[in-house]
Write a protein that holds these residues in place. Sequence first.
Motif, short mmCIF file in Angstrom:
data_model
loop_
_atom_site.label_atom_id
_atom_site.label_comp_id
_atom_site.label_asym_id
_atom_site.label_seq_id
_atom_site.Cartn_x
_atom_site.Cartn_y
_atom_site.Cartn_z
N ASP A 39 -20.14 -13.52 -46.20
CA ASP A 39 -19.69 -14.64 -45.38
C ASP A 39 -18.63 -15.47 -46.10
O ASP A 39 -17.66 -15.92 -45.50
N ALA A 40 -18.80 -15.68 -47.40
CA ALA A 40 -17.83 -16.46 -48.18
C ALA A 40 -16.47 -15.75 -48.20
O ALA A 40 -15.42 -16.39 -48.09
N ILE A 41 -16.49 -14.44 -48.29
CA ILE A 41 -15.24 -13.67 -48.26
C ILE A 41 -14.61 -13.76 -46.87
O ILE A 41 -13.40 -13.97 -46.74
N ASP A 42 -15.44 -13.62 -45.83
CA ASP A 42 -14.92 -13.73 -44.46
C ASP A 42 -14.28 -15.09 -44.22
O ASP A 42 -13.23 -15.20 -43.58
N LYS A 43 -14.92 -16.15 -44.72
CA LYS A 43 -14.37 -17.50 -44.54
C LYS A 43 -13.03 -17.63 -45.26
O LYS A 43 -12.09 -18.22 -44.72
N ARG A 44 -12.95 -17.10 -46.48
CA ARG A 44 -11.69 -17.18 -47.22
C ARG A 44 -10.59 -16.41 -46.48
O ARG A 44 -9.47 -16.89 -46.34
N TYR A 45 -10.91 -15.23 -46.02
CA TYR A 45 -9.93 -14.42 -45.29
C TYR A 45 -9.49 -15.15 -44.02
O TYR A 45 -8.30 -15.25 -43.72
N PHE A 46 -10.44 -15.67 -43.27
CA PHE A 46 -10.13 -16.38 -42.02
C PHE A 46 -9.23 -17.58 -42.31
O PHE A 46 -8.24 -17.80 -41.62
N ASN A 47 -9.57 -18.36 -43.34
CA ASN A 47 -8.76 -19.53 -43.69
C ASN A 47 -7.36 -19.13 -44.14
O ASN A 47 -6.40 -19.88 -43.93
N SER A 48 -7.23 -17.96 -44.75
CA SER A 48 -5.91 -17.52 -45.23
C SER A 48 -4.96 -17.18 -44.09
O SER A 48 -3.75 -17.10 -44.29
#
Length: 155
Positions: A39-48
């Motif tokens: 989830d933390a990776i998905d959030k970072r990707y989404f924010n990018s």
Amino acid sequence: MMKKKQFKTESQKLLDMMINSIYTHKEIFLRELISNASDAIDKRYFNSLTAPETGLPKDEYEIRLCVNKDEKTLTIRDNGCGMSAAELANNLGTIAKSGSYDFKRDNEQKEDVDIIGQFGVGFYSAFMVADKITVTSRKIGEETANVWESEGVRG
């Protein structure tokens, strides 16, 4: 380093009940913690997508598991979005508080938001196998890492 905080007595009872009744298999903790890292990776990707400087090339996102048999520790490391000191205290210091759920709710009108952990209890399954949990996290864009540590129902 964050000040050590203890769960309130009511929270300790709830945590103990949850650990011993919601989860029937101890190995479930690993799935839950890997889901949190994902989830933390998905959030970072989404924010990018709106702040490209915060992202990584897709093939550089990772989750690593490191076992130290001598110290009897398991470290799960990811390069996701990270958490600030306030987010650590809010998301980990409050049982059934899900930062992932909040993220999904805040972005529900956007496409491609697929977050796993939405109930805020999976993290605590690690107390089935650990006497102490230490989370070290640095939110993307911040200089300093923060630490949240707990011995669960032990205080």
